[in-house]
Scaffold this motif. Structure first.
Motif, PDB file in Angstrom:
ATOM      1  N   SER A 332       0.853  -1.192   0.000  1.00  0.00           N
ATOM      2  CA  SER A 332       0.000   0.000   0.000  1.00  0.00           C
ATOM      3  C   SER A 332       0.886   1.237   0.000  1.00  0.00           C
ATOM      4  CB  SER A 332      -0.923  -0.001   1.221  1.00  0.00           C
ATOM      5  OG  SER A 332      -0.182   0.050   2.429  1.00  0.00           O
ATOM      6  N   SER A 347      -4.647   6.752  -4.110  1.00  0.00           N
ATOM      7  CA  SER A 347      -3.360   6.084  -3.932  1.00  0.00           C
ATOM      8  C   SER A 347      -3.289   4.842  -4.814  1.00  0.00           C
ATOM      9  CB  SER A 347      -3.158   5.685  -2.469  1.00  0.00           C
ATOM     10  OG  SER A 347      -2.944   6.810  -1.657  1.00  0.00           O
ATOM     11  N   ILE A 349      -1.767   0.784  -5.260  1.00  0.00           N
ATOM     12  CA  ILE A 349      -1.294  -0.439  -4.619  1.00  0.00           C
ATOM     13  C   ILE A 349      -0.369  -1.133  -5.621  1.00  0.00           C
ATOM     14  CG2 ILE A 349      -1.933  -2.605  -3.511  1.00  0.00           C
ATOM     15  CD1 ILE A 349      -3.041  -0.101  -2.097  1.00  0.00           C
ATOM     16  N   SER A 369      -6.370   2.468  -5.326  1.00  0.00           N
ATOM     17  CA  SER A 369      -7.062   2.003  -4.132  1.00  0.00           C
ATOM     18  C   SER A 369      -8.462   2.604  -3.982  1.00  0.00           C
ATOM     19  CB  SER A 369      -6.239   2.342  -2.884  1.00  0.00           C
ATOM     20  OG  SER A 369      -6.235   3.740  -2.657  1.00  0.00           O
ATOM     21  N   SER A 374      -3.368   5.266   1.149  1.00  0.00           N
ATOM     22  CA  SER A 374      -3.627   3.896   1.597  1.00  0.00           C
ATOM     23  C   SER A 374      -2.650   3.482   2.689  1.00  0.00           C
ATOM     24  CB  SER A 374      -3.552   2.931   0.417  1.00  0.00           C
ATOM     25  OG  SER A 374      -2.270   2.925  -0.166  1.00  0.00           O
ATOM     26  N   ILE A 377      -3.773  -3.001   5.019  1.00  0.00           N
ATOM     27  CA  ILE A 377      -4.265  -3.830   3.919  1.00  0.00           C
ATOM     28  C   ILE A 377      -4.255  -5.290   4.383  1.00  0.00           C
ATOM     29  CG2 ILE A 377      -1.938  -3.854   2.924  1.00  0.00           C
ATOM     30  CD1 ILE A 377      -3.238  -4.046   0.137  1.00  0.00           C
ATOM     31  N   ILE A 388      -8.721  -2.281   2.222  1.00  0.00           N
ATOM     32  CA  ILE A 388      -7.655  -1.276   2.333  1.00  0.00           C
ATOM     33  C   ILE A 388      -8.163  -0.086   3.143  1.00  0.00           C
ATOM     34  CG2 ILE A 388      -6.038   0.198   1.061  1.00  0.00           C
ATOM     35  CD1 ILE A 388      -6.611  -1.633  -1.413  1.00  0.00           C
ATOM     36  N   HIS A 390      -7.476   3.913   4.673  1.00  0.00           N
ATOM     37  CA  HIS A 390      -6.893   5.150   4.146  1.00  0.00           C
ATOM     38  C   HIS A 390      -6.842   6.223   5.230  1.00  0.00           C
ATOM     39  CE1 HIS A 390      -8.412   2.962   0.626  1.00  0.00           C
ATOM     40  NE2 HIS A 390      -7.417   3.522  -0.021  1.00  0.00           N
ATOM     41  N   CYS A 406     -12.812   3.168   3.629  1.00  0.00           N
ATOM     42  CA  CYS A 406     -12.155   1.883   3.378  1.00  0.00           C
ATOM     43  C   CYS A 406     -12.631   1.415   2.008  1.00  0.00           C
ATOM     44  CB  CYS A 406     -12.563   0.886   4.460  1.00  0.00           C
ATOM     45  SG  CYS A 406     -12.177  -0.847   4.101  1.00  0.00           S
TER      46      CYS A 406
END
Length: 455
Positions: A332, A347, A349, A369, A374, A377, A388, A390, A406
């Protein structure tokens, strides 16, 4: 623009084209059996000092666990909202007579998934949560309970020392090791005693303190539970301890070695580590070095991979997903990039192919994400769903503007995760007003009674 950053943006552009799936379609594709009724996703919210609990069947907030001490008394100094004014998140913990959690951060399930441990960085303590009951262990009946006050008084948890960053259960579930980032040592707690002490009984929960490297951030244990790896956010070192359990299963830690990781983490800032599902590798997130690396969990703990993630990627956590369609490591990234889905900043991943030979692993793809910055995870036991957390709120003009969110993904194809839902975390409803859940850090997917990732 450096080459790694350019390649990363190419991968991001490809990932942004992935479509979203409805929850019903995801369940149909996975056979409907990947989620059980008791499954929950727990998220620590650092600014609001709450834990959001998500039901993955509905991808909605099931409840919010209160770690604050607000509204335990009807008088103004004890209230969250006074005279119609709610304090800012940063100011609320400085209200007179506040004795709740400060900076809720780490979260980890016990090996059997029945307990959750979360740390209060600023309050120097650890709370234990009943994962099935979704309640704080040790809370007491509130003597001032009434229509305008809470029914319970918040537990003090277990005081452990300055800046407890991440707690981790030993593989046998007997102990909880808490990294004291402000004291350069590890607090080792007996779990049974901690359950009693959370309720206010002086049970001697802290068995010992173990000296370690400067600024310990997190510990994770090898699959056999015989070795402990400790990363740091202050020095480019990793401590390795032999757990050395006695006949009762309690540890007698002995340092095996201290590894120099300056080649992978020159700034000396590694906040997160985790061992792979097969137990053969330990992966590290080097946030300021914009990289992740892996090492063997067998002596002499040799370096296997260093994977560069691009300029200012700022990796937070890593997670492993392994199923019939592939074997990956996700990282993340804290960085927020423009050009996300629907033109909204989000963001990324990173996807690393772990089936590749050690020494040749690299980023093979990325996906957005669907929210900002993020952090935590985690996958479900079937390794076909991904959640995920945040840190930042959503931007004005977006569907969940002003909310911390999320996100959920179908990971049945680990190389092509499909977006399911963006889940606004909403607010904790206190008697005096609503406390908005804000700045999510750790996230764990828990199935109470099931042997999970810490087992």
């Amino acid at each position: 623009m450096n080459d790694s950053r350019r390649e990363f943006l190419k991968l991001a552009a490809a990932g942004a084209t992935a479509g979203a799936l409805s929850p019903e379609l995801v369940l149909a594709q996975s056979g409907g059996g990947s989620i059980e009724p008791g499954d929950r996703v727990f998220i620590t919210n650092e600014d609001s000092n709450t834990i959001s609990v998500i039901d993955p069947r509905a991808n909605a907030v099931d409840t919010t666990i209160n770690l604050t001490s607000f509204d335990e008394d009807p008088r103004p100094p004890f209230r969250f909202v006074t005279a119609g004014v709610a304090p800012a998140h940063a100011a609320m913990i400085h209200k007179p007579l506040y004795h709740g959690c400060i900076d809720a951060h780490g979260a980890v399930p016990s090996p059997d998934g029945r307990l959750l441990a979360t740390s209060g960085r600023g309050s120097s303590n650890v709370y234990l949560i009943d994962a099935a009951g979704r309640r704080v262990i040790g809370n007491a009946p509130n003597p001032a309970a009434g229509p305008s006050t809470n029914a319970e008084r918040i537990s003090s948890g277990i005081l452990v020392g300055r800046e407890p960053h991440e707690p981790t259960f030993t593989r046998n579930g007997k102990e909880l090791w808490v990294m004291l980032r402000g004291e350069d040592r590890i607090a080792v707690l007996d779990v049974e005693r901690a359950l009693k002490q959370a309720g206010g009984v002086d049970a001697g929960a802290v068995l010992r303190f173990v000296g370690t490297i400067n600024g310990p951030a997190q510990v994770w244990f090898d699959a056999a539970g015989q070795l402990a790896f400790v990363a740091s956010q202050k020095v480019s070192r990793v401590d390795v301890f032999r757990v050395n359990p006695d006949s009762s299963g309690h540890s007698r830690p002995e340092r095996v070695t201290t590894l120099d990781i300056s080649g992978q983490d020159k700034p000396g800032f590694t906040p997160f580590l985790k061992t792979s599902p097969d137990g053969k590798e330990v992966w590290f997130s080097h946030k300021l070095a914009d990289a992740v690396s892996s090492r063997s969990t067998a002596e002499p703990f040799g370096l296997l991979d260093t994977v560069l993630l691009g300029n200012l990627a700022r990796p937070n956590h890593v997670e492993f997903v392994e199923n019939r369609r592939g074997k990956v490591v996700y990282a993340s990234l804290a960085r927020v990039d423009d050009g996300g889905p629907g033109g909204v900043a989000a963001s990324l991943i990173a996807i690393i192919d772990r089936s590749a030979s050690a020494g040749s692993r690299k980023v093979v793809g990325t996906f957005f994400s669907h929210a900002r910055e993020s952090h935590g995870i985690w996958t479900n036991p079937a390794n076909d769903l991904l959640y995920i957390a945040h840190e930042q709120d959503e931007l004005p003009g977006t569907p969940n503007a002003g909310q911390t969110c999320c996100t959920a993904f179908d990971a049945s194809d680990p190389f092509k995760p499909k977006f399911i839902a963006q889940i606004p975390l909403g607010a904790l409803k206190l008697p005096s007003g609503e406390l908005r859940n804000k700045k999510s850090i750790n996230l764990v997917y828990v199935r109470p009674g099931h042997r999970g990732q810490t087992a």
